[in-house]
Design an enzyme around this catalytic site. Structure first.
Site, PDB file in Angstrom:
ATOM      1  N   ASN A  42      46.565  -1.318  52.516  1.00  0.00           N
ATOM      2  CA  ASN A  42      47.690  -2.195  52.219  1.00  0.00           C
ATOM      3  C   ASN A  42      48.568  -2.499  52.978  1.00  0.00           C
ATOM      4  O   ASN A  42      49.103  -0.967  51.966  1.00  0.00           O
ATOM      5  CB  ASN A  42      47.188  -2.927  51.137  1.00  0.00           C
ATOM      6  CG  ASN A  42      46.424  -4.187  50.698  1.00  0.00           C
ATOM      7  OD1 ASN A  42      45.369  -4.736  51.906  1.00  0.00           O
ATOM      8  ND2 ASN A  42      45.516  -3.593  49.364  1.00  0.00           N
ATOM      9  N   HIS A  48      49.548  -7.035  50.214  1.00  0.00           N
ATOM     10  CA  HIS A  48      48.614  -7.190  49.414  1.00  0.00           C
ATOM     11  C   HIS A  48      48.462  -5.377  48.425  1.00  0.00           C
ATOM     12  O   HIS A  48      48.001  -5.285  47.512  1.00  0.00           O
ATOM     13  CB  HIS A  48      46.775  -7.922  49.682  1.00  0.00           C
ATOM     14  CG  HIS A  48      46.867  -8.850  49.309  1.00  0.00           C
ATOM     15  ND1 HIS A  48      46.900  -9.812  49.429  1.00  0.00           N
ATOM     16  CD2 HIS A  48      46.312  -8.822  51.406  1.00  0.00           C
ATOM     17  CE1 HIS A  48      46.969 -10.950  49.741  1.00  0.00           C
ATOM     18  NE2 HIS A  48      46.396 -10.559  50.838  1.00  0.00           N
ATOM     19  N   GLN A  49      50.041  -5.169  49.338  1.00  0.00           N
ATOM     20  CA  GLN A  49      50.111  -4.104  48.461  1.00  0.00           C
ATOM     21  C   GLN A  49      51.059  -3.904  47.043  1.00  0.00           C
ATOM     22  O   GLN A  49      51.956  -4.343  47.044  1.00  0.00           O
ATOM     23  CB  GLN A  49      50.988  -3.351  49.641  1.00  0.00           C
ATOM     24  CG  GLN A  49      51.325  -1.540  49.302  1.00  0.00           C
ATOM     25  CD  GLN A  49      51.612  -0.388  50.387  1.00  0.00           C
ATOM     26  OE1 GLN A  49      52.869  -1.410  51.103  1.00  0.00           O
ATOM     27  NE2 GLN A  49      51.446   0.488  50.047  1.00  0.00           N
ATOM     28  N   HIS A  55      47.037   4.408  50.395  1.00  0.00           N
ATOM     29  CA  HIS A  55      45.585   4.574  49.460  1.00  0.00           C
ATOM     30  C   HIS A  55      44.784   3.777  50.451  1.00  0.00           C
ATOM     31  O   HIS A  55      44.715   2.550  50.869  1.00  0.00           O
ATOM     32  CB  HIS A  55      45.992   4.452  48.315  1.00  0.00           C
ATOM     33  CG  HIS A  55      46.817   3.062  48.536  1.00  0.00           C
ATOM     34  ND1 HIS A  55      48.033   2.521  47.329  1.00  0.00           N
ATOM     35  CD2 HIS A  55      45.960   1.939  47.025  1.00  0.00           C
ATOM     36  CE1 HIS A  55      48.054   1.538  46.715  1.00  0.00           C
ATOM     37  NE2 HIS A  55      46.831   0.862  46.641  1.00  0.00           N
ATOM     38  N   PHE A  56      43.678   4.470  50.603  1.00  0.00           N
ATOM     39  CA  PHE A  56      42.451   3.394  51.553  1.00  0.00           C
ATOM     40  C   PHE A  56      41.926   2.651  49.481  1.00  0.00           C
ATOM     41  O   PHE A  56      41.376   3.769  49.037  1.00  0.00           O
ATOM     42  CB  PHE A  56      41.790   4.392  51.877  1.00  0.00           C
ATOM     43  CG  PHE A  56      41.975   3.944  53.023  1.00  0.00           C
ATOM     44  CD1 PHE A  56      43.685   5.525  53.592  1.00  0.00           C
ATOM     45  CD2 PHE A  56      41.559   3.288  54.276  1.00  0.00           C
ATOM     46  CE1 PHE A  56      43.873   5.197  54.766  1.00  0.00           C
ATOM     47  CE2 PHE A  56      41.963   3.566  55.338  1.00  0.00           C
ATOM     48  CZ  PHE A  56      43.071   4.202  55.941  1.00  0.00           C
ATOM     49  N   HIS A  57      41.244   1.840  48.954  1.00  0.00           N
ATOM     50  CA  HIS A  57      40.723   1.297  48.455  1.00  0.00           C
ATOM     51  C   HIS A  57      39.293   1.138  48.866  1.00  0.00           C
ATOM     52  O   HIS A  57      38.421   0.546  50.447  1.00  0.00           O
ATOM     53  CB  HIS A  57      40.561  -0.072  47.838  1.00  0.00           C
ATOM     54  CG  HIS A  57      42.069  -0.699  47.315  1.00  0.00           C
ATOM     55  ND1 HIS A  57      42.349  -0.346  45.596  1.00  0.00           N
ATOM     56  CD2 HIS A  57      42.978  -0.881  48.249  1.00  0.00           C
ATOM     57  CE1 HIS A  57      44.145  -0.448  45.950  1.00  0.00           C
ATOM     58  NE2 HIS A  57      44.158  -0.713  47.021  1.00  0.00           N
TER      59      HIS A  57
END
Lengths: 93, 93
Positions: A42, A48-49, A55-57
């Site tokens: 995001n 939604h950050q 970073h990756f979810h």
């Protein structure tokens, strides 16, 4: 050297190149080889950050009720609109 | 050589390494330097994968009503649960 970037497009290419092979290792270690998971990154608080660094979810989806739910409102566009958008993108590539 | 993979974790590392630098070029060409966009990669039909080959969505978020909406139901977990999960992941890394 410590890199910091809030947004994906600010990350140097050599750092980006390392990110997905690492994410793959984590996905396999979590036990996601059967599929059913999402990768989400995001950019910006409206998108939604929450934490202001890239970073990756990796989000397992063990059932329809769990994991990531998405909504993606569609717009009506004409073929001419699409052609113009494609032209704008191509110019910059 | 033509590679095909339905799932992210099946993609060879050298191909993965090229994907994010390419996505960055596209994000910049679309004009997303101000932030407010999402990168999304879905694996498995339950996890919203419609086309069965690996691809990343770059989704502009020009307003709260447009672009990607997400929901992410939270689970109650104990610190012991988290510790066990971390142990399982670490073993495989």
């Amino acid at each position: 050297m410590v890199d910091h970037a809030q947004f994906f497009h600010q990350v140097p290419d050599d750092v980006l190149a390392d990110m997905l092979p690492l994410a793959k290792k984590v996905a396999v270690a979590i036990g996601l080889e059967d599929g059913q998971y999402n990768l989400l990154q995001n950019n910006g608080p409206m998108a939604h950050q929450v934490v202001p660094h890239v970073h990756f979810h990796i989000i397992p989806k063990p059932s329809p009720e769990e994991g990531l739910k998405i909504g993606w409102p569609q717009k009506q566009v004409t073929p001419e609109d699409l052609k113009k958008t494609l032209g704008r993108i191509k110019e910059k590539l």
